[in-house]
Design a protein around this motif. Sequence first.
Motif, PDB file in Angstrom:
ATOM      1  N   PRO A 128       0.808  -1.227   0.000  1.00 47.46           N
ATOM      2  CA  PRO A 128       0.000   0.000   0.000  1.00 47.46           C
ATOM      3  C   PRO A 128       0.839   1.274   0.000  1.00 47.46           C
ATOM      4  CG  PRO A 128      -0.968  -1.602   1.481  1.00 47.46           C
ATOM      5  CD  PRO A 128       0.345  -2.172   1.044  1.00 47.46           C
ATOM      6  N   LYS A 129       1.903   1.298   0.808  1.00 52.92           N
ATOM      7  CA  LYS A 129       2.716   2.515   0.904  1.00 52.92           C
ATOM      8  C   LYS A 129       3.457   2.818  -0.394  1.00 52.92           C
ATOM      9  CE  LYS A 129       3.364   2.596   5.898  1.00 52.92           C
ATOM     10  NZ  LYS A 129       4.331   2.709   7.014  1.00 52.92           N
ATOM     11  N   VAL A 162      -6.215 -10.071   0.068  1.00 52.07           N
ATOM     12  CA  VAL A 162      -6.421  -8.656   0.372  1.00 52.07           C
ATOM     13  C   VAL A 162      -6.064  -8.411   1.829  1.00 52.07           C
ATOM     14  CG1 VAL A 162      -8.069  -6.765   0.493  1.00 52.07           C
ATOM     15  CG2 VAL A 162      -8.271  -8.473  -1.320  1.00 52.07           C
ATOM     16  N   ASP A 163      -5.119  -7.523   2.048  1.00 49.14           N
ATOM     17  CA  ASP A 163      -4.802  -7.053   3.395  1.00 49.14           C
ATOM     18  C   ASP A 163      -5.687  -5.837   3.651  1.00 49.14           C
ATOM     19  OD1 ASP A 163      -3.791  -6.050   5.744  1.00 49.14           O
ATOM     20  OD2 ASP A 163      -1.715  -5.908   5.052  1.00 49.14           O
ATOM     21  N   MET A 164      -6.724  -6.004   4.449  1.00 52.51           N
ATOM     22  CA  MET A 164      -7.692  -4.934   4.668  1.00 52.51           C
ATOM     23  C   MET A 164      -7.073  -3.709   5.335  1.00 52.51           C
ATOM     24  SD  MET A 164     -10.491  -5.781   3.252  1.00 52.51           S
ATOM     25  CE  MET A 164     -11.164  -7.259   2.494  1.00 52.51           C
ATOM     26  N   GLN A 168      -7.034   1.400   4.815  1.00 51.54           N
ATOM     27  CA  GLN A 168      -6.854   2.530   5.721  1.00 51.54           C
ATOM     28  C   GLN A 168      -5.498   3.201   5.516  1.00 51.54           C
ATOM     29  OE1 GLN A 168      -9.547   3.237   7.751  1.00 51.54           O
ATOM     30  NE2 GLN A 168      -8.559   5.212   8.026  1.00 51.54           N
ATOM     31  N   ILE A 169      -4.472   2.404   5.261  1.00 48.28           N
ATOM     32  CA  ILE A 169      -3.134   2.963   5.029  1.00 48.28           C
ATOM     33  C   ILE A 169      -3.155   3.911   3.842  1.00 48.28           C
ATOM     34  CG2 ILE A 169      -0.792   2.406   4.257  1.00 48.28           C
ATOM     35  CD1 ILE A 169      -1.055  -0.209   5.913  1.00 48.28           C
ATOM     36  N   ALA A 213     -14.064  -2.151   6.070  1.00 42.30           N
ATOM     37  CA  ALA A 213     -12.686  -1.700   6.328  1.00 42.30           C
ATOM     38  C   ALA A 213     -12.465  -0.255   5.913  1.00 42.30           C
ATOM     39  CB  ALA A 213     -11.692  -2.608   5.609  1.00 42.30           C
ATOM     40  N   GLY A 214     -13.465   0.363   5.263  1.00 40.70           N
ATOM     41  CA  GLY A 214     -13.344   1.781   4.945  1.00 40.70           C
ATOM     42  C   GLY A 214     -13.281   2.134   3.478  1.00 40.70           C
TER      43      GLY A 214
END
Length: 262
Positions: A128-129, A162-164, A168-169, A213-214
């Motif tokens: 994600p980052k 999928v890393d939920m 958010q990250i 999860a957003g």
Amino acid sequence: MLKVITGPCVIENETITLQIAEAIKEISDKLNLDIIFKASFDKANRSSINGFRGVGFDEGIRIFKKIKAQFGLKTTTDIHVPEQADIIADCVDIIQIPALLCRQTDLLLAAAKTHRSLSIKKGQFLSPKEMSNVINKVSNVNPDQIFIIERGTCFGYQNLVVDMRGIQIMKDELGVEVIIDASHSIQLPGLGGDHSSGTPQYIPVIARAGIIAGAGGVFIETHPNPEKALSDGPNSLPLHKLEPLLKQLVLLHQTYNQFEVI
């Protein structure tokens, strides 16, 4: 409002594409959702040289224009080379960047310079980052809006997870809206040998989890008969199941927006 991007993986022909668009328009009106119709005019990243790629650029543009004129739906499609950006911007509302091309600088800049909204699929090979580098490439060119589409991360061979936390990250650290791709997250890349397989029974699970999860919206490929779809049938939700699932997701999205930040 919940964002919904849905449609067939690929434009197979005009008849079935308009049939799907009409059904999506009916769902959009019934649920009061601003649904964005998605299909590809060309699938340039097929597993096999013999895989069906679509109707091509010119015919795809003609059909997208017909969908907008006939049903008034917003539309999106993916591009593969920079030269396609300016032309496709005249007939779609959002330009999509495929996951496998999300680091292609020239493609990103060409899409951003159209000042259309961009939906960029997070590469299944990126954390994600790491998507911050992608966002930095296009943010200064000032597209109207940028979405990241989360579609899972490679987990060993021929599997995605999928890393939920990533939703958010990316929302917090990149400052962009995130859409959960419930179709390609359940893909089993290359498991069919000359094509990808999938576990479509888990599309609702990933969609519901992503919203809780957003995620601000959902991406779902749909087809009247996934078993006969010419591309990504194993990742497609049967069209008759789309409305019931979206009803659930609307309620979950409303519930999530009532949560207080902890």
